[in-house]
Design a protein around this motif. Structure first.
Motif, short mmCIF file in Angstrom:
data_model
loop_
_atom_site.label_atom_id
_atom_site.label_comp_id
_atom_site.label_asym_id
_atom_site.label_seq_id
_atom_site.Cartn_x
_atom_site.Cartn_y
_atom_site.Cartn_z
N LYS A 194 0.83 -1.21 0.00
CA LYS A 194 0.00 0.00 0.00
C LYS A 194 0.86 1.26 0.00
O LYS A 194 0.54 2.24 -0.66
CB LYS A 194 -0.94 0.00 1.19
N GLU A 201 4.51 2.36 7.34
CA GLU A 201 3.24 2.90 7.83
C GLU A 201 2.11 1.95 7.45
O GLU A 201 2.03 1.49 6.31
CB GLU A 201 2.97 4.27 7.24
N ASP A 231 -2.33 1.02 8.40
CA ASP A 231 -3.59 1.71 8.68
C ASP A 231 -4.12 1.55 10.10
O ASP A 231 -4.83 2.41 10.59
CB ASP A 231 -4.67 1.25 7.70
N ASN A 232 -3.82 0.42 10.74
CA ASN A 232 -4.44 0.18 12.05
C ASN A 232 -3.61 -0.77 12.91
O ASN A 232 -2.63 -1.35 12.43
CB ASN A 232 -5.87 -0.38 11.85
N GLN A 261 -2.99 -4.43 11.73
CA GLN A 261 -1.87 -4.59 10.80
C GLN A 261 -0.53 -4.50 11.52
O GLN A 261 0.39 -5.25 11.20
CB GLN A 261 -1.94 -3.55 9.68
N ILE A 298 1.44 3.23 12.86
CA ILE A 298 0.14 3.55 12.29
C ILE A 298 0.21 4.92 11.65
O ILE A 298 0.68 5.88 12.28
CB ILE A 298 -0.96 3.49 13.36
N THR A 299 -0.25 5.02 10.42
CA THR A 299 -0.21 6.29 9.71
C THR A 299 -1.20 7.28 10.33
O THR A 299 -2.23 6.89 10.87
CB THR A 299 -0.52 6.12 8.21
#
Length: 77
Positions: free
Chosen positions: A24, A38, A40-41, A44, A74-75
């Motif tokens: 991603k 980085e 998303d959550n 992950q 996390i981003t």
């Protein structure tokens, strides 16, 4: 290139979530040997951290540099 190779290996092993997290976004270089991945959550983060040593070992062998390290965050976006 080695990042994508490892991601593809994860996909071949049926690790789609790991694969998707890796492709991603490109890893962010902090230095020549330290990178931030980085995601998303927290799910992950936990998934990646479970196999992070495999990823780091693969990268170290591929680039022949045993100082390579990867940090998972996390981003904020």
């Amino acid at each position: 290139m080695n990042w994508r190779r490892f991601a593809n290996e994860m996909k071949q092993q049926g690790r789609e979530t790991f694969y998707n997290a890796m492709i991603k976004r490109n890893p962010l270089p902090v230095s020549d040997t330290h990178f931030i991945m980085e995601v998303d959550n927290q799910v992950q983060v936990d998934l990646i951290n479970a196999d992070k040593e495999k990823l780091i070992s693969f990268l170290r062998r591929s680039v022949k540099n045993y100082d390579v390290s990867v940090e998972v965050k996390i981003t904020e976006n």
